[in-house]
Design an enzyme around this catalytic site. Structure first.
Site, PDB file in Angstrom:
ATOM      1  N   THR A   8       0.661  -1.288   0.015  1.00 43.20           N
ATOM      2  CA  THR A   8      -0.087   0.054  -0.128  1.00 43.20           C
ATOM      3  C   THR A   8       0.823   1.397   0.292  1.00 43.20           C
ATOM      4  O   THR A   8       0.226   2.379   0.332  1.00 43.20           O
ATOM      5  CB  THR A   8      -1.058   0.026   1.182  1.00 43.20           C
ATOM      6  N   GLU A   9       2.263   1.188  -0.436  1.00 47.59           N
ATOM      7  CA  GLU A   9       2.971   2.527  -0.409  1.00 47.59           C
ATOM      8  C   GLU A   9       2.483   3.445  -0.890  1.00 47.59           C
ATOM      9  O   GLU A   9       2.502   4.709  -0.438  1.00 47.59           O
ATOM     10  CB  GLU A   9       4.387   2.048  -0.718  1.00 47.59           C
ATOM     11  N   LEU A  10       1.887   3.267  -2.088  1.00 49.08           N
ATOM     12  CA  LEU A  10       1.453   4.499  -3.003  1.00 49.08           C
ATOM     13  C   LEU A  10       0.318   5.257  -2.323  1.00 49.08           C
ATOM     14  O   LEU A  10       0.074   6.395  -2.347  1.00 49.08           O
ATOM     15  CB  LEU A  10       1.214   4.008  -4.268  1.00 49.08           C
ATOM     16  N   PHE A  33       8.965   2.542  -3.602  1.00 44.34           N
ATOM     17  CA  PHE A  33       9.548   1.206  -3.144  1.00 44.34           C
ATOM     18  C   PHE A  33      11.091   1.264  -3.565  1.00 44.34           C
ATOM     19  O   PHE A  33      11.510   1.347  -4.717  1.00 44.34           O
ATOM     20  CB  PHE A  33       8.931  -0.117  -3.802  1.00 44.34           C
TER      21      PHE A  33
END
Length: 256
Positions: free
Chosen positions: A135-137, A143
């Site tokens: 879910t980084e975005l 990343f």
């Protein structure tokens, strides 16, 4: 046998030759520098220990891991962020390259870096009701190169869309997309993970290690070139942008 007393951010135990590493840094098992260093250290211990035949990774309580500890970024300068991302990559590489069988026992949410950590394991069991995702975005962070290669290895053609969607998936969907292999009842998770690790450890150890080394050679090597290092430098700088730090800081504030 490995020494458990030196760890404060993880808990460790042995079950008939199966080492069980439990993330236990805080209430959401966040991955700070110290936790990641302890993970790497314990993996090294297990690799040297001939009594350890396989490794299970799980989380304390009802969370596997909520990912990186954002306070390490927000409350510190770029040198600490660089150390955090380097510690993350080191732990992921060590777990992914570990020659013995590894099983992730995903006992609850596995979010962002927690999802990537689980994907570094050979097999992933997830409890009913748990959610997992890269879910980084969602919070405006990128990343490191190796994390992307690890997801690509685990999820194949689905990896790019999983990254771009930045969604949390339930267990059944996670199994369809490669983030998990089997959904199990919560009360059976650790027993099933240990049993699966034992089954894998029953295979010829040298052949198993060689199979992992050969099938993972590309993912382990692709991040170690000039282009990848340049991309990781851009990731580091992006993590330190004011907008990124504000987005990360918002995660620590209660909603409503």
């Amino acid at each position: 046998m490995t020494a458990a007393g030196k760890f404060t951010k993880i808990a460790v135990e042995h079950r008939d030759g199966i080492a069980v590493l439990t993330l236990a840094s805080d209430k959401v098992n966040a991955l700070d520098v110290d936790t990641l260093v302890e993970i790497s250290g314990y993996i090294d211990d297990c690799q040297r220990d001939s009594e350890v035949r396989a490794l299970v990774v799980t989380g304390r309580g009802a969370v596997f891991s909520a990912g990186l500890n954002v306070g390490e970024v927000v409350d510190n300068d770029i040198e600490r962020t660089e150390l955090l991302l380097a510690a993350l990559t080191d732990a992921l590489v060590r777990l992914f390259a570990f020659p013995k069988p590894t099983v992730a026992a995903i006992n609850g949410p596995a979010i962002a870096g927690g999802c990537i950590l689980a994907c570094a394991c050979d097999k992933r069991l997830i409890v009913e009701g748990a959610r997992i995702g890269a879910t980084e975005l969602q919070v405006g962070v990128s990343f490191p190169v190796f994390a992307i290669e690890l997801l690509r290895h685990a999820c194949g053609a689905d990896a790019e869309q999983l990254i771009l969607d930045a969604a949390l998936l339930d267990g059944e969907e996670a199994c369809r997309r490669g983030l998990a292999h089997r959904v199990v009842a919560a009360e059976e998770l650790i027993d099933q993970a240990v049993a699966l690790a034992g089954t894998l450890a029953g295979l010829d150890a040298a052949a198993y290690a060689l199979a992992k080394a050969t099938t993972r050679r590309h993912a382990l090597s692709v991040s170690d070139d000039e282009t990848s290092r340049a991309l990781d430098e851009r990731v580091l700088l992006q993590w330190q942008e004011d907008s990124t730090r504000a987005s990360l800081d918002s995660l620590r504030k209660p909603k409503g």
